[in-house]
Design an enzyme around this catalytic site. Structure first.
Site, PDB file in Angstrom:
ATOM      1  N   ARG A  53      22.668 143.469  37.279  1.00 44.92           N
ATOM      2  CA  ARG A  53      23.674 143.049  36.392  1.00 44.92           C
ATOM      3  C   ARG A  53      24.762 142.479  37.103  1.00 44.92           C
ATOM      4  NH1 ARG A  53      27.329 146.820  35.630  1.00 44.92           N
ATOM      5  NH2 ARG A  53      25.955 148.728  35.568  1.00 44.92           N
ATOM      6  N   LYS A 209      23.085 125.755  23.502  1.00 40.64           N
ATOM      7  CA  LYS A 209      23.035 124.339  23.011  1.00 40.64           C
ATOM      8  C   LYS A 209      22.415 123.302  23.735  1.00 40.64           C
ATOM      9  CE  LYS A 209      25.029 127.054  19.782  1.00 40.64           C
ATOM     10  NZ  LYS A 209      26.453 127.404  19.839  1.00 40.64           N
TER      11      LYS A 209
END
Ligand SMILES: *Cc1c(COP(=O)(O)O)cnc(C)c1O
Length: 393
Positions: A53, A209
């Site tokens: 993390r 994207k």
């Protein structure tokens, strides 16, 4: 050599096992050779990974590469953070910059999720002011009247109307009034536009994207040249809120970045041709594309965009019924609510991405029922145009 020892010590650039590509490190934690080394890494005296993390060699490689792209050609360093999604990147940045009592200035035609997120901050005492960020006089009024306005958040080109805001002007005004400028550079990518060069303090991305480019993963990124802001504000929130991206998505983005420049050139040249085709079509009332000479923001575009990108939208004559029948007739282009893939994608903003806006705000931002958004892919341009042509007729 113990496997664990080289996993800890070698940054991915040194290529474990001399792998030519950055390896996909699937590990939730990293091994210390000695307790002293562990303490040094925790103290930040020695470089190394601790726990997934907090970072991972593959994840950090993706963050560093995106930061290097955004910072290309500039003196000094930029710092990147790889996040679980574009929204994780944006929420980390806004949680870091805006506290109760602060004001965010932004535009009406924002990505739906970003808009909803900014609205949700009201519950935490953060107020939103919405304006056309291209209107310099209005901006000056708003900034001078609101001393607690500390964040300006902009998307340029905007979604789905491809309006473009002058970043140098906006950055100068923002800084004059002691605020910070955050730019979502998802549409343009660092190949098409470098907001840091024009004065942005923070750049955010949905790497889902163009940076991934192949529609295979959801992730995001934060880039800033402000080391203190990154290390003392964004990194702790990123870790505590658990917004870290995973190694698999980072690896996919690293793969995508190798062809980003090539893809963006093709996305742009294809979109240019499609925009010209649509302009001349009798069923098309208007075309929004930064590369068209008649674009209302063309002087801004000329100053800050290196490539015009692959996104465009157009207004079909006949409103919703015609928009629906056009989309249902497409066979080559795909109807799907994302963008930036190698394939040409089609979306109907008023019923999909911008459905949660009230109709008045939609119309005020040019999102009519006849508006169709295209994310032009890298296929042969004639294949795209002939599909559009048959669906329009
Ligand atoms: C998709 C998108 C986002 C959100 O990114 P996710 O990866 O879906 O969380 C933010 N801004 C823009 C401009 C986007 O297109």
């Amino acid at each position: 050599m113990k496997i664990s020892s080289f996993v800890v010590k070698d940054p991915p650039q040194n290529h474990y096992n001399h792998a030519h590509q950055v390896p996909l490190v699937a590990a939730s934690s990293f091994v210390f050779d000695t307790i002293e080394q562990g303490i040094n890494i925790f103290d930040g005296v020695e470089k190394g990974h601790i726990y997934g993390r907090f970072g991972n060699p593959t994840v950090d490689a993706a963050a560093d590469k995106i930061a290097a792209l955004e910072n290309h050609g500039l003196d000094g360093e930029a710092f990147g953070l790889f996040c679980a999604s574009g929204m994780a990147a944006i929420s980390t940045v806004l949680a870091g910059l805006c506290q109760s009592g602060d004001i965010i200035l932004t535009q009406g035609d924002l990505y739906g999720g970003s808009s909803a997120l900014i609205d949700s901050l009201t519950a935490r005492g953060v107020r939103r002011i919405t304006a056309d960020l291209r209107d310099t006089e209005k901006l000056e009024d708003i900034l001078s009247e609101n001393p607690s306005l500390n964040t300006v958040y902009v998307e340029t080109p905007s979604n789905p109307t491809l309006r473009c805001t002058d970043l140098v002007l906006l950055a100068n005004l923002t800084h004059h009034y002691g605020a910070r400028l955050v730019v979502d550079n998802t549409f343009a990518t660092p190949i098409g536009q470098q907001p840091l060069k024009h004065g942005a303090d923070v750049v955010v991305h949905s790497t889902t994207k163009y940076l991934n480019g192949h529609g295979t993963g959801v992730a995001g990124a934060i880039v800033t040249r402000d080391k203190k802001l990154m290390e003392e504000v964004f990194v702790p929130i990123h870790r505590l809120h658990g917004g870290t991206g995973n190694a698999w998505d980072a690896w996919l983005v690293l793969n995508g970045l190798k062809t980003l420049a090539l893809r963006m050139e093709r996305h742009s040249s294809n979109a240019e041709r499609v925009a010209e085709f649509l302009m001349l079509h009798p069923r098309v009332a208007a075309v929004n594309y930064p590369g068209l000479p008649g674009h209302p923001d063309c002087s801004t575009i000329g100053k800050q965009m290196i490539l015009h990108g692959g996104m465009l939208s157009f207004e079909l004559v006949g409103g919703l019924p015609c928009a629906k029948s056009f989309m249902n007739r497409l066979t080559f282009c795909t109807l799907t609510p994302t963008l930036g893939d190698v394939d040409t994608l089609v979306l109907h903003p008023s019923t999909m991405s911008h459905r949660s806006l009230d109709p008045e705000t939609r119309l005020a931002n040019g999102i009519t029922d006849g508006l169709i958004r295209l994310s032009i892919g890298i296929e042969h341009v004639e294949d795209i145009i002939s599909d559009l042509k048959q669906a329009l007729n």
